[in-house]
Enzyme design. Structure first.
Site, PDB file in Angstrom:
ATOM      1  N   GLU A 174       0.912  -1.305   0.478  1.00 46.47           N
ATOM      2  CA  GLU A 174       0.166  -0.119  -0.248  1.00 46.47           C
ATOM      3  C   GLU A 174       1.062   1.036   0.270  1.00 46.47           C
ATOM      4  O   GLU A 174       0.397   2.169   0.374  1.00 46.47           O
ATOM      5  CB  GLU A 174      -0.727  -0.224   0.907  1.00 46.47           C
ATOM      6  CG  GLU A 174      -2.555  -0.241   1.089  1.00 46.47           C
ATOM      7  CD  GLU A 174      -2.843  -0.279  -0.888  1.00 46.47           C
ATOM      8  OE1 GLU A 174      -3.232   0.838  -1.014  1.00 46.47           O
ATOM      9  OE2 GLU A 174      -3.082  -1.819  -0.540  1.00 46.47           O
TER      10      GLU A 174
HETATM   11  C1  LIG Z   1       2.709 -10.095   0.172  1.00 46.17           C
HETATM   12  C2  LIG Z   1       2.507  -8.284  -0.331  1.00 46.17           C
HETATM   13  C3  LIG Z   1       1.045  -7.750  -1.266  1.00 46.17           C
HETATM   14  C4  LIG Z   1       1.083  -6.641  -1.885  1.00 46.17           C
HETATM   15  N1  LIG Z   1      -0.780  -6.360  -2.335  1.00 46.17           N
HETATM   16  C5  LIG Z   1      -0.416  -6.066  -3.293  1.00 46.17           C
HETATM   17  C6  LIG Z   1      -2.472  -6.108  -4.019  1.00 46.17           C
HETATM   18  O1  LIG Z   1      -2.688  -6.373  -4.060  1.00 46.17           O
HETATM   19  N2  LIG Z   1      -1.963  -5.101  -5.556  1.00 46.17           N
HETATM   20  C7  LIG Z   1      -0.718  -4.386  -5.968  1.00 46.17           C
HETATM   21  O2  LIG Z   1      -0.735  -3.402  -6.611  1.00 46.17           O
HETATM   22  N3  LIG Z   1       0.397  -4.229  -5.165  1.00 46.17           N
HETATM   23  C8  LIG Z   1       0.199  -5.446  -3.923  1.00 46.17           C
HETATM   24  N4  LIG Z   1       1.438  -5.734  -4.095  1.00 46.17           N
HETATM   25  C9  LIG Z   1       3.248  -4.684  -3.597  1.00 46.17           C
HETATM   26  C10 LIG Z   1       3.600  -3.694  -3.322  1.00 46.17           C
HETATM   27  O3  LIG Z   1       2.547  -2.436  -2.817  1.00 46.17           O
HETATM   28  C11 LIG Z   1       4.849  -3.141  -3.714  1.00 46.17           C
HETATM   29  O4  LIG Z   1       5.622  -4.170  -3.581  1.00 46.17           O
HETATM   30  C12 LIG Z   1       5.072  -1.604  -3.335  1.00 46.17           C
HETATM   31  O5  LIG Z   1       4.374  -0.590  -3.649  1.00 46.17           O
HETATM   32  C13 LIG Z   1       6.476  -2.101  -2.887  1.00 46.17           C
HETATM   33  O6  LIG Z   1       6.930  -1.391  -4.665  1.00 46.17           O
HETATM   34  P1  LIG Z   1       8.685  -2.655  -5.252  1.00 46.17           P
HETATM   35  O7  LIG Z   1       8.298  -3.548  -4.236  1.00 46.17           O
HETATM   36  O8  LIG Z   1       7.741  -2.275  -6.311  1.00 46.17           O
HETATM   37  O9  LIG Z   1       9.415  -1.688  -4.078  1.00 46.17           O
HETATM   38  P2  LIG Z   1      10.928   0.043  -5.202  1.00 46.17           P
HETATM   39  O10 LIG Z   1       9.103   0.664  -5.547  1.00 46.17           O
HETATM   40  O11 LIG Z   1      11.029  -0.839  -5.849  1.00 46.17           O
HETATM   41  O12 LIG Z   1      11.006  -0.272  -4.121  1.00 46.17           O
HETATM   42  C14 LIG Z   1      11.888   0.039  -2.991  1.00 46.17           C
HETATM   43  C15 LIG Z   1      12.879   0.826  -2.413  1.00 46.17           C
HETATM   44  O13 LIG Z   1      12.710   1.805  -2.547  1.00 46.17           O
HETATM   45  C16 LIG Z   1      11.969   2.800  -2.142  1.00 46.17           C
HETATM   46  N5  LIG Z   1      11.325   3.742  -2.492  1.00 46.17           N
HETATM   47  C17 LIG Z   1      11.033   3.925  -4.415  1.00 46.17           C
HETATM   48  N6  LIG Z   1      10.890   5.090  -4.648  1.00 46.17           N
HETATM   49  C18 LIG Z   1      11.412   6.048  -3.468  1.00 46.17           C
HETATM   50  C19 LIG Z   1      11.677   7.545  -3.577  1.00 46.17           C
HETATM   51  N7  LIG Z   1      11.373   7.871  -4.112  1.00 46.17           N
HETATM   52  N8  LIG Z   1      11.718   7.993  -2.006  1.00 46.17           N
HETATM   53  C20 LIG Z   1      12.414   7.305  -1.094  1.00 46.17           C
HETATM   54  N9  LIG Z   1      12.692   5.712  -1.183  1.00 46.17           N
HETATM   55  C21 LIG Z   1      12.330   4.920  -2.401  1.00 46.17           C
HETATM   56  C22 LIG Z   1      10.898   2.183  -1.462  1.00 46.17           C
HETATM   57  O14 LIG Z   1      10.011   2.799   0.119  1.00 46.17           O
HETATM   58  C23 LIG Z   1      11.447   0.733  -1.061  1.00 46.17           C
HETATM   59  O15 LIG Z   1      12.006   0.751  -0.190  1.00 46.17           O
HETATM   60  C24 LIG Z   1       1.963  -6.607  -3.025  1.00 46.17           C
HETATM   61  C25 LIG Z   1       3.689  -6.671  -2.478  1.00 46.17           C
HETATM   62  C26 LIG Z   1       3.570  -7.452  -1.570  1.00 46.17           C
HETATM   63  C27 LIG Z   1       5.058  -7.818  -1.253  1.00 46.17           C
END
Ligand SMILES: Cc1cc2nc3c(=O)[nH]c(=O)nc-3n(C[C@H](O)[C@H](O)[C@H](O)COP(=O)(O)OP(=O)(O)OC[C@H]3O[C@@H](n4cnc5c(N)ncnc54)[C@H](O)[C@@H]3O)c2cc1C
Length: 596
Positions: free
Chosen positions: A443
């Site tokens: 989220e």
């Molecule tokens: C069990 C599980 C259930 C999920 N359920 C859903 C779902 O139902 N629907 C859905 O669509 N998604 C879902 N997700 C996805 C989840 O919302 C994303 O994993 C999350 O939003 C982070 O995106 P990412 O994993 O691509 O990380 P990234 O976006 O690659 O981020 C990696 C790191 O970089 C940091 N970062 C990125 N940009 C910035 C910035 N501008 N400034 C500072 N730090 C930054 C982040 O905070 C993080 O620490 C789920 C994930 C999991 C693991």
């Protein structure tokens, strides 16, 4: 098996004594007749459902997990989940707070939020199936066309169908502007979607007849970035004109993610190949439409960690009363036993009280915020609706990030109370810790929530929303300025309020010179403002407890002691956080990237 007693007394305290929720709800025509007895009776039944139906499935669901049949692409949830869901639907629970126009019972969101806290305590993984349906329902209720509302809302409301949110793709989670899933317009006004989504919670399962996926995708002529994203409703089974289920749609679960916790919830990779969908809201405005769902889900995720904090606390207290180890430093407290129960040791108490203060503080802030949400949606006065909307917008990232960070700390502390036994699966404690960890990530990660708070909700708004919330606090401080007994709470609250004002101004000025200053300070800042909100509510709870402490009801004695603990032991961390926020960006950027 873990134990759980629904915290009905504390919910009632917040609902009726702290918030005075019923008279406020009665100001709205939709809730004019609602009374305290009805709310209490619904939540009592809801607590029974959580403790009797969901709790027994929590550990077994975690061990068994979900399974995918690679041939049929169907997902089977752990044993008992389907039957529990059938009971949930049969009991009318999905429609508690949905619109009567679509078969709902029309109770306030506040009641539903309290019910969901108890579901989260007893089985977070199971609760995610209906939890996401609520968010999908809210989104379609706000942005759906009349046809979409007619097709989907009654089914989501009754729980016969569930919903999902399909945003994330392998190369983009936070930065949704990069998403690649395509939507091609068709001659009949529908769209066909093609692409790959990952991490989709409840994306495929055997609990409901149909699943309504809300999918973000890009139209052929869409501008690049987040301004070119549209939202589509894509059902698992196509819905025919008469509302019955038609052919299987072209989206399937291609794999289940292996993960750290919430094993009972299916986290799906979704393959879309010519999946038929309909546009929700305007073309290229999908992100703003999806924000309805994301905001509901963010409050829901904070509530997940509140639930886990509460259940972890209850189990840790029971263990600490029972487990005998060592003697108290100040002399034996149970001389008839071979050792004292560990609850006599100061640091064990500190861990327990931390969890308790975070749970009760979170319950108060969550219920306060959701009451404002009900008023935002249904209050007859437009100005009041706007003021409530502003407050909800300000507090949502705090609820998501502050509660989930605290939930991680609290569940870990409660596991620590169990010593080695907490690390062993049998106690159930390590599951709470594993389940709590995801809440800080999905989220929008907690860093993203912090940027939303400081960048968008505070600085971009010239502090308007923060000032309005600060006015609430200032009014309370003024009212209680001469209340001697309350000064131990009012003085630190006033002090922190001043410091937040100064820190906000300082960060605003620094951000003009270097935007990275916002990124460097945001996480500390959110925690400080989270504590300000907790301190305000804890001071108000302390006031009631002081007034009623001679009633002989130990509830108030405990509330007052917990308030004192919060002010003495948890609130002081704000001093360190403010120092860290003020230290700025330089120490973070000084190290050349190559030297990491
Ligand atoms: C069990 C599980 C259930 C999920 N359920 C859903 C779902 O139902 N629907 C859905 O669509 N998604 C879902 N997700 C996805 C989840 O919302 C994303 O994993 C999350 O939003 C982070 O995106 P990412 O994993 O691509 O990380 P990234 O976006 O690659 O981020 C990696 C790191 O970089 C940091 N970062 C990125 N940009 C910035 C910035 N501008 N400034 C500072 N730090 C930054 C982040 O905070 C993080 O620490 C789920 C994930 C999991 C693991």
């Amino acid at each position: 098996m873990a134990i759980y007693t629904p915290p009905l007394r504390d919910i009632q305290f917040v609902m009726h004594e702290l918030l005075g929720a019923v008279p406020q709800l009665n100001e709205m025509p939709a809730h004019a007749e609602l009374d305290a007895d009805t709310i209490n009776a619904v939540l009592e039944e809801g607590g029974k459902f959580a403790a009797e139906v969901l709790l027994p499935l929590n550990q077994s669901g975690d061990r068994e997990g979900c399974t995918l049949d690679r041939t049929t692409k169907e997902v089977t949830t752990p044993k008992g989940f389907k039957e529990a869901y059938a009971k949930y639907v049969e009991g009318g629970w999905p429609s508690l707070s949905t619109d009567p126009a679509f078969g709902g019972q029309g109770l306030p969101h506040l009641v539903n939020q309290c019910f969901f806290e108890m579901l989260n305590s007893t089985n977070q993984a199971w609760t995610m199936y209906p939890g996401l349906s609520h968010a999908a329902y809210d989104c379609l209720h706000t942005h759906g066309t009349p046809e979409q509302k007619a097709s989907y809302l009654a089914k989501l409301s009754s729980g016969v169908w569930t919903g999902t949110m399909c945003l994330t793709e392998a190369h983009c989670g936070t930065d949704l502007g990069m998403l690649r899933t395509k939507a091609e317009p068709q001659s009949d006004g529908s769209y066909t979607l093609t692409g790959e989504k990952i991490f989709i919670s409840s994306g495929e399962h055997d609990l409901a007849e149909n699943i309504v996926h809300l999918v973000l995708a890009r139209l052929p002529d869409a501008p690049a970035g987040s301004k070119g994203i549209s939202l589509f409703a894509v059902p698992k089974f196509n819905v025919q004109a008469d509302g019955s289920l038609g052919s299987r749609n072209g989206l399937t679960c291609s794999a289940l993610e292996e993960k750290m916790g919430i094993h009972g919830n299916s986290t799906c990779q979704m393959h879309l190949e010519g999946a038929r969908g309909s546009l929700v809201g305007a073309p290229n405005k999908g992100l703003s439409a999806m924000f309805v769902m994301m905001n509901a889900a963010r409050l829901g995720v904070g509530n997940q960690s509140l639930g886990l904090t509460e259940v972890a606390y209850q189990n840790a207290v029971a263990y600490a009363r029972d487990r005998l180890q060592m003697r108290s430093l100040s002399g034996p407290k149970a001389p008839d036993k071979p050792a004292d129960p560990i609850i006599v040791h100061p640091d064990v108490r500190k861990m327990l009280l931390t969890a308790r203060a975070y749970a009760e503080g979170a319950r108060a802030l969550s219920m306060h915020t959701v009451l404002q949400l009900d008023r935002e949606l249904k209050h007859p006065d437009a100005e009041m609706r706007q003021a409530c909307a502003d407050e909800v917008a300000l507090l949502t990232p705090i609820i998501k990030a502050f509660f989930t960070d605290n939930g991680w700390i609290a569940t870990s502390h409660c596991m620590q109370v169990f010593g080695g036994h907490g690390y062993i699966a049998q106690s159930g404690m390590e599951q709470f810790v594993r389940d709590a960890r995801i809440n800080m990530i999905y989220e929008g990660t907690n860093t993203i929530q912090s940027l939303d708070l400081l960048g968008r909700k505070v600085l971009a708004d010239n502090g308007k929303k923060l000032k309005a919330f600060g006015k609430r606090i200032a009014d309370f401080i003024e009212e209680e300025g001469t209340n001697e007994a309350l000064q131990e709470f009012v003085n630190p609250l006033a002090d922190l309020g001043d410091k937040v004002t100064k820190l906000t101004t300082e960060l605003g000025l620094k951000a003009f010179a270097n935007a990275d200053e916002v990124g460097a300070a945001a996480v500390d800042y959110l925690r400080v403002v989270g504590h300000l909100a907790f301190a305000y509510l804890w001071a108000r709870m302390a006031k009631i407890a002081l007034e009623k402490k001679d009633s002989g009801d130990p509830f108030y004695t405990a509330k007052l002691a917990t308030a004192r603990f919060y002010f003495a032991k948890l609130l002081p961390e704000t001093a360190g956080l403010i120092r860290s926020a003020r230290a700025g960006v330089a120490p973070l950027m000084a190290l050349d990237e190559a030297l990491f």
